[in-house]
Design a protein around this motif. Structure first.
Motif, mmCIF file in Angstrom:
data_model
loop_
_atom_site.group_PDB
_atom_site.id
_atom_site.type_symbol
_atom_site.label_atom_id
_atom_site.label_comp_id
_atom_site.label_asym_id
_atom_site.label_seq_id
_atom_site.Cartn_x
_atom_site.Cartn_y
_atom_site.Cartn_z
ATOM 1 N N ARG A 78 -8.109 -5.739 -10.854
ATOM 2 C CA ARG A 78 -7.594 -6.396 -9.650
ATOM 3 C C ARG A 78 -8.380 -7.648 -9.265
ATOM 4 N NH1 ARG A 78 -7.955 -0.988 -8.613
ATOM 5 N NH2 ARG A 78 -9.918 -1.391 -7.529
ATOM 6 N N ALA B 140 0.802 -1.220 0.000
ATOM 7 C CA ALA B 140 0.000 0.000 0.000
ATOM 8 C C ALA B 140 0.836 1.270 0.000
ATOM 9 C CB ALA B 140 -0.944 0.010 1.197
ATOM 10 N N ASP C 147 0.424 0.572 5.306
ATOM 11 C CA ASP C 147 1.193 1.236 4.249
ATOM 12 C C ASP C 147 2.615 1.626 4.637
ATOM 13 O OD1 ASP C 147 0.903 3.503 5.827
ATOM 14 O OD2 ASP C 147 -0.416 4.557 4.425
ATOM 15 N N ARG D 82 -5.140 -3.100 -2.415
ATOM 16 C CA ARG D 82 -5.939 -4.038 -3.206
ATOM 17 C C ARG D 82 -5.139 -4.681 -4.336
ATOM 18 N NH1 ARG D 82 -10.804 -0.234 -4.830
ATOM 19 N NH2 ARG D 82 -8.972 1.112 -5.127
ATOM 20 N N ALA E 10 -4.871 -2.178 -12.945
ATOM 21 C CA ALA E 10 -5.456 -1.397 -11.858
ATOM 22 C C ALA E 10 -6.655 -0.568 -12.303
ATOM 23 C CB ALA E 10 -4.402 -0.470 -11.259
ATOM 24 N N GLN F 158 -13.422 -1.097 3.643
ATOM 25 C CA GLN F 158 -12.476 -1.599 2.646
ATOM 26 C C GLN F 158 -11.440 -2.519 3.296
ATOM 27 O OE1 GLN F 158 -11.008 1.034 -0.548
ATOM 28 N NE2 GLN F 158 -8.932 0.421 0.017
ATOM 29 N N ASP G 181 -1.774 1.028 -3.280
ATOM 30 C CA ASP G 181 -3.133 0.520 -3.112
ATOM 31 C C ASP G 181 -3.016 -0.928 -2.626
ATOM 32 O OD1 ASP G 181 -5.727 -0.443 -3.303
ATOM 33 O OD2 ASP G 181 -6.146 0.541 -5.210
#
Length: 629
Positions: A620, A435, A472, A444, A574, A513, A442
């Motif tokens: 993704r 992240a 992150d 994800r 992405a 999320q 990101d």
């Protein structure tokens, strides 16, 4: 219009995979030999009793249970807090187990040099001039026979508290891994807890010689050690401390951990450590026997018997005693730091000794030179190596939208003969957080990458704490730069703390999320119990797509064992949705009708027609299809 060149390339890759498989699988290949048949039969019988492939959960032990959020750069333990062994409660361990974890790698357990003063417990204070960060590097071990006093509620009972953690981990159904750092130790190594008859590293060295076989260290004879000078890297970031004076008494100076031979190492050298001598002379020649030709195919017991015939350098026996000490305390395996900086013959000796004591011990090594992979596995008797230079690096490039699916697949093929020994990961304490802005920006992007990393091979998978909730690594802790969660300073780990929720370990403070991301990891990691993933064969599939982006960003393959057939596809783009058609392995054509059921995101059932399936993948997104009659 299908890109014919790309289609041709995928067919070439498919032929390459099948060619590799013919040397190791029970299929109709004209070049198949009896030895490969026997090896495959043994592996399949072993798979019958293997519940899942190994999943390692790496946790930086001092950070895991810390609830403080001040995050002051270079902050003290009182300001920024520190986690304890006790924070790994039964609930915490249960939640770690939910990720499919079979082994917990407790990083930073051994007593290493640190600035915090524990002298009231009889532990000598360390000099900040030769400590990186305030909490210290876990790879500058100060006492191999005890654990970091920071991690105990009562430092005088720190070993007992760690023993209790080992017991809790075992009760939760997982095994324990700790670090062994064979290449170097802290400059101020001093064991307070060594068993009777064990002498400290260097205690019996002849310090009048640069090198002697049974010296534990190398020396710069006639010169004293000098602390490296730098205006950019000041101890404790320039904060006041009564012991910071630019001096550290070491006479004569020892060689530095990375092999630097100057009495005054550079600031970028591993100046807080000293290199251990294994009988390698300064000119690089060996003062111990080489393994005879053919020993790469010999058993652990053969390696063990060979070394019993020889008198070996003192450092070899010291590390054998250290590993046996921890095995006797209930530790189940070791992760070896910078293993390639230590001769492979030593690993043959050490790992054979370990396996004779515990045949199931889990042995993982950090080796970054692909030319050495096979030697360290076959001669050094390592169970597993990091698959970093190659697989991880190419996968990272794909996650960053600069690499290609083809490159990842080719890197995997390059180690196909040893693939089951190559542990896969996306994060660890040395690597950037997914992240972080410096990596993918990101969390994800870890979803398609973990699908591929986890499911492409029989090898173990590794997760780093905080990865499943999108940590992150952006905190400026002190020594080092953000993007990697600090291993040198006291710090809170925000996303992980949100999951920890004040010790409830229920994700109570996670965003929607973050909760979705963790749930995705839990579902994905549960697939490690499927026979096709535990011990199945890797098969390529032909991928057809309308765009170059789809050909570069979508990765697909198949796994099978017996009647269980899986098809995996991941979109690393992405931003864009891609539709691809997958031509399944030819030997599956004998089955006239199949349905494809997604095990990952519970998509609708699809029908496989003419041995082909068409898949539309959002950015993704991934599918893991189980094919059923």
């Amino acid at each position: 219009m299908i890109n014919k060149k790309a289609k041709s390339t995928t067919r070439v890759l498919k032929r390459a995979v099948v060619g590799v498989m013919c040397s190791s699988l029970l299929v109709s290949c004209s070049e198949h030999d009896e030895h490969a048949n026997k090896a495959r039969i043994t592996e399949l019988h072993s798979a019958e009793t293997q519940v899942s492939k190994p999943v390692v959960y790496q946790v930086f032990t001092r950070l895991f249970g810390n609830t403080k959020t001040a995050n002051i750069p270079w902050g003290t333990v009182e300001q920024n807090g520190v986690g304890k062994f006790a924070d790994f409660s039964p609930k915490a361990l249960q939640e770690i187990k939910a990720l499919g974890t079979t082994h917990i790698w407790y990083t930073g357990v051994l007593h290493h040099a640190l600035v915090t003063d524990h002298s009231k417990f009889g532990i000598a204070a360390d000099d900040p001039d030769v400590v990186k960060g305030r909490a210290g590097s876990p790879y500058a071990v100060k006492d191999y026979y005890n654990v970091n006093p920071d991690l105990a509620i009562d430092p005088s009972q720190r070993l007992a508290e760690f023993d209790a953690l080992i017991a809790r981990t075992h009760k939760a159904g997982m095994k324990v891994i700790i670090d062994i750092v064979p290449n170097h130790v802290a400059r101020n190594y001093q064991s307070l807890s060594a068993p009777q008859g064990i002498t400290d590293f260097g205690a019996n060295d002849d310090i009048t010689k640069t090198y002697a076989r049974d010296n534990n260290f190398y020396y710069v004879v006639g010169q004293d050690f000098k602390v490296p000078k730098s205006t950019e890297h000041l101890p404790l970031g320039g904060q006041h401390h009564p012991r910071i004076d630019g001096q550290f008494v070491e006479s004569p100076a020892k060689w530095t951990g990375n092999g630097a031979r100057a009495a005054a190492p550079d600031i970028n050298d591993w100046y807080e450590t000293v290199k251990v001598n294994y009988g390698v002379k300064p000119d690089g020649s060996y003062d111990f026997p080489k393994l005879p030709d053919g020993f790469e195919t010999k058993s652990v017991s053969d390696h063990y018997k060979f070394w019993q015939q020889h008198d070996l350098p003192d450092s070899w026996y010291k590390f054998r005693d250290i590993t046996q000490y921890w095995l006797n305390r209930g530790v189940d395996g070791f992760r070896y730091d910078m293993a390639e900086m230590v001769p492979v013959e030593f690993w043959s000796f050490l790992n054979a000794s370990i396996k004779m004591q515990n045949p199931e011990a889990f042995l993982l090594a950090e080796v970054y030179n692909p030319a050495l992979y096979r030697d360290y596995i076959q001669k050094g008797k390592m169970d597993y190596l990091y698959d970093k230079v190659g697989f991880y690096d190419s996968l990272k490039a794909l996650m960053q939208q600069t690499g290609s699916a083809k490159a990842v697949f080719e890197q995997h093929l390059s180690v196909s003969d040893i693939a089951k020994h190559m542990l896969h990961f996306l994060e660890n304490h040395d690597e950037q957080r997914i992240a972080s802005a410096e990596f993918a920006g990101d969390a994800r992007m870890g979803k398609p990458a973990m699908v591929v990393s986890h499911l492409i091979s029989k090898a173990p998978s590794m997760l780093y704490f905080g990865q499943t909730v999108g940590e992150d690594g952006s905190e400026q802790a002190g020594f080092g730069k953000p993007s990697r969660t600090s291993i040198f300073d006291y710090i809170g780990v925000p996303a992980h703390q949100a999951w920890m929720n004040g010790g409830k370990f229920d994700g109570g403070q996670l965003s929607e999320q973050q909760r979705d991301l963790r749930a995705y990891y839990v579902k994905l990691m549960s697939l490690s119990t499927m026979p096709a993933i535990v011990a199945g064969d890797l098969l390529s599939v032909d991928l057809e797509a309308d765009s170059i982006d789809a050909q570069q960003r979508v990765m697909a393959f198949a796994r099978s064992l017996g009647n269980q057939k899986l098809v995996v596809a991941s979109n690393f783009d992405a931003a864009s949705t891609h539709t691809v058609s997958l031509q399944l392995p030819k030997n599956w054509q004998q089955i006239t009708q199949l349905t494809a059921r997604d095990l990952l995101e519970q998509r609708g059932v699809q029908i496989v027609q003419d041995n082909q399936i068409t898949i539309t993948l959002a950015p993704r997104a991934s599918v893991v299809y189980l094919l059923e009659d």
